[in-house]
Motif scaffolding. Structure first.
Motif, PDB file in Angstrom:
ATOM      1  N   LYS A 176       0.728  -1.154   0.085  1.00  0.00           N
ATOM      2  CA  LYS A 176      -0.016  -0.062  -0.057  1.00  0.00           C
ATOM      3  C   LYS A 176       0.730   1.119  -0.138  1.00  0.00           C
ATOM      4  CE  LYS A 176      -4.045  -1.922   2.378  1.00  0.00           C
ATOM      5  NZ  LYS A 176      -5.110  -1.749   3.584  1.00  0.00           N
ATOM      6  N   GLY A 177       2.196   1.037   0.013  1.00  0.00           N
ATOM      7  CA  GLY A 177       2.981   2.267   0.115  1.00  0.00           C
ATOM      8  C   GLY A 177       3.270   2.919   1.486  1.00  0.00           C
ATOM      9  N   ILE A 178       2.685   2.449   2.438  1.00  0.00           N
ATOM     10  CA  ILE A 178       2.591   2.968   3.822  1.00  0.00           C
ATOM     11  C   ILE A 178       3.842   2.513   4.649  1.00  0.00           C
ATOM     12  CG2 ILE A 178       1.324   3.093   6.036  1.00  0.00           C
ATOM     13  CD1 ILE A 178      -1.219   2.083   4.506  1.00  0.00           C
ATOM     14  N   LEU A 179       4.591   1.724   4.331  1.00  0.00           N
ATOM     15  CA  LEU A 179       5.578   1.237   5.271  1.00  0.00           C
ATOM     16  C   LEU A 179       6.887   0.948   4.176  1.00  0.00           C
ATOM     17  CD1 LEU A 179       6.488   0.813   7.795  1.00  0.00           C
ATOM     18  CD2 LEU A 179       5.919  -1.814   7.672  1.00  0.00           C
ATOM     19  N   VAL A 180       7.771   1.574   4.481  1.00  0.00           N
ATOM     20  CA  VAL A 180       9.320   1.285   3.692  1.00  0.00           C
ATOM     21  C   VAL A 180      10.339   0.865   4.771  1.00  0.00           C
ATOM     22  CG1 VAL A 180      10.718   2.391   2.376  1.00  0.00           C
ATOM     23  CG2 VAL A 180       8.536   3.000   1.963  1.00  0.00           C
ATOM     24  N   ARG A 181      11.041   0.072   4.075  1.00  0.00           N
ATOM     25  CA  ARG A 181      12.359  -0.507   4.876  1.00  0.00           C
ATOM     26  C   ARG A 181      13.566   0.170   4.433  1.00  0.00           C
ATOM     27  NH1 ARG A 181      13.884  -2.735  10.023  1.00  0.00           N
ATOM     28  NH2 ARG A 181      15.796  -3.373   9.734  1.00  0.00           N
ATOM     29  N   VAL A 182      14.261   0.931   5.320  1.00  0.00           N
ATOM     30  CA  VAL A 182      15.355   1.683   4.893  1.00  0.00           C
ATOM     31  C   VAL A 182      16.523   0.855   5.634  1.00  0.00           C
ATOM     32  CG1 VAL A 182      16.532   3.763   4.981  1.00  0.00           C
ATOM     33  CG2 VAL A 182      14.167   3.584   5.001  1.00  0.00           C
TER      34      VAL A 182
END
Length: 85
Positions: free
Chosen positions: A55-61
Motif C-alpha cells: 500500500k506504500g505505507i511502510l518502507v524498509r530503509v
C-alpha cells in the motif's frame, strides 16, 4: 463465506494499525519484537508488513540488521503540514 472475508479484512486492518503504532514508537523494531509484543506469529507479522509495503505505507530503509522502518504518512496529512504562512 463473505462474512469470513470481512472479518479477516477487519483483523488485518487492526493488526496493521497496531504494527504501525509500534513502528512509529520504535523505527528500529524487529519482526521478532513485533511477534512478542503483539502475540502473533512471524508469518502473521510478515504478512501484515507486506500489506503495508504494497500500500506504500511502510518502507524498509537499510539492511535487515541495522536498518529501520519508515512510515509514509497519507498524502493529505503531509500536504496539510506544508502550508505556507
Amino acid at each position: 463465506e463473505k462474512s469470513t472475508e470481512k472479518s479477516t479484512e477487519k483483523s488485518t486492518e487492526k493488526s496493521t494499525e497496531k504494527i504501525l503504532l509500534y513502528i512509529r514508537k520504535k523505527p528500529t523494531i524487529t519482526i521478532a519484537e513485533l511477534c512478542e509484543v503483539m502475540g502473533m506469529s512471524d508469518k502473521g507479522i510478515r504478512k501484515n508488513i507486506n500489506v503495508l509495503k504494497q500500500k506504500g505505507i511502510l518502507v524498509r530503509v537499510g539492511p535487515d540488521k541495522g536498518g529501520h522502518w519508515n512510515v509514509v504518512e497519507p498524502l493529505r496529512a503531509t500536504t496539510n503540514n506544508m502550508q505556507t504562512p
